[in-house]
Design an enzyme around this catalytic site. Sequence first.
Site, short mmCIF file in Angstrom:
data_model
loop_
_atom_site.label_atom_id
_atom_site.label_comp_id
_atom_site.label_asym_id
_atom_site.label_seq_id
_atom_site.Cartn_x
_atom_site.Cartn_y
_atom_site.Cartn_z
N CYS A 83 0.92 -1.26 0.31
CA CYS A 83 0.04 0.03 0.08
C CYS A 83 0.81 1.35 0.00
O CYS A 83 1.87 1.10 0.59
CB CYS A 83 -0.86 -0.01 1.34
SG CYS A 83 -1.83 -1.36 1.42
N ARG B 153 3.89 0.01 -6.53
CA ARG B 153 4.04 -0.98 -5.29
C ARG B 153 2.97 -1.88 -5.61
O ARG B 153 2.85 -3.06 -4.75
CB ARG B 153 3.78 -0.18 -4.21
CG ARG B 153 4.75 0.95 -3.90
CD ARG B 153 4.59 2.03 -2.89
NE ARG B 153 4.29 1.49 -1.37
CZ ARG B 153 5.12 1.64 -0.58
NH1 ARG B 153 6.59 2.12 -0.92
NH2 ARG B 153 5.09 1.01 0.59
N TRP C 117 -3.62 -2.47 -1.15
CA TRP C 117 -3.22 -3.68 -1.48
C TRP C 117 -4.22 -4.90 -0.43
O TRP C 117 -3.42 -4.53 0.68
CB TRP C 117 -1.75 -4.12 -1.72
CG TRP C 117 -1.52 -5.46 -2.07
CD1 TRP C 117 -1.23 -5.98 -3.28
CD2 TRP C 117 -0.85 -6.53 -1.71
NE1 TRP C 117 -0.89 -7.01 -3.52
CE2 TRP C 117 -0.65 -7.70 -2.39
CE3 TRP C 117 -0.64 -6.83 -0.13
CZ2 TRP C 117 -0.39 -8.98 -1.84
CZ3 TRP C 117 -0.26 -7.99 0.20
CH2 TRP C 117 -0.08 -8.94 -0.74
N ASN D 194 -0.80 1.56 6.03
CA ASN D 194 -0.17 0.48 5.59
C ASN D 194 0.28 -0.64 6.74
O ASN D 194 0.54 -0.12 7.84
CB ASN D 194 1.26 0.75 4.94
CG ASN D 194 0.96 1.59 3.56
OD1 ASN D 194 0.08 1.87 3.14
ND2 ASN D 194 2.05 2.30 3.22
N GLY D 195 0.16 -1.79 6.59
CA GLY D 195 0.72 -2.72 7.41
C GLY D 195 -0.90 -3.46 7.90
O GLY D 195 -1.98 -3.60 7.28
N GLU E 97 14.66 -18.70 -10.60
CA GLU E 97 14.30 -17.31 -10.85
C GLU E 97 13.55 -17.26 -12.26
O GLU E 97 12.50 -16.44 -12.32
CB GLU E 97 15.44 -16.32 -11.11
CG GLU E 97 15.45 -14.97 -11.61
CD GLU E 97 14.61 -14.22 -10.63
OE1 GLU E 97 14.24 -13.08 -10.87
OE2 GLU E 97 14.35 -14.49 -9.35
N LYS F 266 9.90 -15.76 -12.57
CA LYS F 266 9.44 -14.61 -13.39
C LYS F 266 8.31 -14.69 -14.33
O LYS F 266 7.35 -14.05 -14.54
CB LYS F 266 10.40 -14.06 -14.07
CG LYS F 266 11.62 -13.16 -13.36
CD LYS F 266 11.26 -11.90 -13.27
CE LYS F 266 12.32 -11.14 -12.35
NZ LYS F 266 12.15 -11.55 -10.85
N GLU G 155 4.98 -14.88 -12.13
CA GLU G 155 4.40 -13.81 -11.71
C GLU G 155 4.00 -12.77 -12.68
O GLU G 155 2.99 -11.98 -12.55
CB GLU G 155 5.39 -13.17 -10.62
CG GLU G 155 6.69 -12.62 -11.22
CD GLU G 155 7.54 -12.16 -10.26
OE1 GLU G 155 7.14 -11.85 -9.04
OE2 GLU G 155 8.68 -11.92 -10.70
N HIS H 88 13.61 -37.57 -10.15
CA HIS H 88 12.98 -37.74 -9.06
C HIS H 88 11.70 -37.36 -8.85
O HIS H 88 11.16 -37.17 -7.61
CB HIS H 88 14.01 -37.32 -7.70
CG HIS H 88 15.35 -38.00 -7.80
ND1 HIS H 88 15.48 -39.17 -7.09
CD2 HIS H 88 16.63 -37.57 -8.18
CE1 HIS H 88 16.72 -39.56 -7.29
NE2 HIS H 88 17.34 -38.72 -8.24
N LYS I 38 5.41 -4.32 -4.87
CA LYS I 38 6.86 -4.32 -5.14
C LYS I 38 7.63 -4.43 -3.84
O LYS I 38 8.61 -5.27 -3.64
CB LYS I 38 7.11 -2.80 -5.55
CG LYS I 38 8.58 -2.45 -5.82
CD LYS I 38 9.20 -3.46 -7.05
CE LYS I 38 10.58 -2.99 -7.24
NZ LYS I 38 11.16 -3.95 -8.17
#
Length: 605
Positions: free
Chosen positions: A2, A27, A74, A98-99, A477, A481, A484, A500, A600
């Site tokens: 947020c 963000r 968010w 925020n939080g 990675e 990417k 997301e 395996h 973000k």
Amino acid sequence: MCGIVGVLGNHEAAPLLVEALKRLEYRGYDSAGIATVNGGRLDRRRAVGKLVNLSDLLVHDPLPGKTGIGHTRWATHGAATVANAHPHRAGPVAVVHNGIIENFRDLRAELAEAGYEQESDTDTETVALMVQMLMDRGLSPREAAAETIARLHGAFALCLIFQGEDDLMIAARKGSPLAIGHGEGEMFVGSDAIALAPMTNRITYLEEGDRAEISRAGAVIFDASGRRANRAEVRIEPAAAMIEKGGFRHFMAKEIAEQPVVVADALRRHAPDGRAITLPEGLDFAGTDRLVLVGCGTANLAAQVAKYWFEGLAGLPCDVDIASEFRYRDPVLSPASTAIFVSQSGETADTLAALRHVRGQVARTVGLVNVPTSTIAREADLIVPIHAGAEVSVASTKAFTAQLIVLALMALRAAADRGRLDAAGLAGHLDALATLPGMLNHAVGLGPQLAALAADVARARDVLFLGRGAMYPLALEGALKLKELSYIHAEGYPSGELKHGPIALVDANVPVIVLAPRDHLFEKTVSNMQEVMARQGRIVLISDAEGVAEAGHGAWRTVTLPSMPPLLAPIAYAVPVQLLAYHAAVAKGTDVDQPRNLAKSVTVE
């Protein structure tokens, strides 16, 4: 996460608030709103979705006033609805937050018993209602805000304004960043200095537990114990205001293209003469018995790559932990260890909590950050900046490669400090690293080829990424990417683990991306590729010319990078997987810079 903005200005606040919120869009958010005080009257406007919806609302229903707060939300508590959007109002007070307020249920029960009922599903409205209740009992806005804030448990940044108070704003932080901006007869509040950059470059960062009473004349700051506190004013770099796309379609495309320059700049700053590595005084690798590297998401994967370097080059034992799990497993720490905390923003809640957990248990803490004024930078014993510049796209690209190059330099310095590398050997590695910007330029130039490949990959339901050694974290990675950005299910595996379990997923519809520079593990990787092709899996081989010539026959696609020393490969090979994910997202029409459900900087646990 947020975003918060506050304005005590000399001009209409609404346009300033909306413009500042636009600078916080990177963000991640799902609703937005603003509130103002005009002639003593408090009012607000809120909208679900992108900021353009709020802007449209303000055109048809303007919100005058020179005092205001704004927010991009968010969702944590409650879905993305107008009722749950910030600012939240209760009688004479409006708040943005925020939080997470961890004890909101207890406070909500107390409020309900007193006759104050919530209209939203959020924990934030509890804050507004508590202030309202205390004001109804005769407390002033300052007193009611202070008492409420003292009762809150959790991680939060708060900004409050009040009906009848055109020259008052209350701000507080605990575990979530918040900054105060100083103007000429104006004051500002922001969760990110980027938001405030067009209005001021004079910033005061609130410290943990701080509460500020702000007027146009300035700010009075109180620490966690309620005592008056002096906090330094700093000037932010002009680059903090530069968040334009520069002709690129997306910020991510711009930031991928910036990587050769970013890496060259990191080398210039940390190895200016190409013969020695400049790191903070007090970073003692010779006396360190073990490294602990901690990070979240892509930062954690950079740390996983670095583990291969620190152990292979310097012979230095290295543990890598996901920050959100680290302190809960009660790690065994040594007073001779060094703990390195990797975070682009320097505000990642779990990484910051891990840093605080080890304080006093290790020899030193090191913050590897992109924002030198961030909380992690301020609380770590030492700071090693990565100098990537502002990164706007939620998916990290240039910050990842900047983290890698700085970690590589740290590993080389550790090898030299521990007698594993002489001056000639160190100079040889630095000479090799000096060629890396050119390697990255070559990789960036593969964009059109990878766009064509991504158009086919984008039709897949599942994608596997394989790598060995230091390329295994790169496989993770690449998968991260792709999932997301394009929302395609993707997984990264060590190539040797294929048989395996993951090989059960392989069929003619599954692209398998193999990261395989021609190194000492190449032949083993080729064997794993053959196992995939025997089951009709579609191999995409990313290798150098020699590797492609040797193993490319039968592959569905090949991508050729220059030959390079092993130290460089994990950095250079990051670019093609970034480009593949980027172009797959473009092909699917997803929101590249702000993928759904992502933020973000994750400033709540």
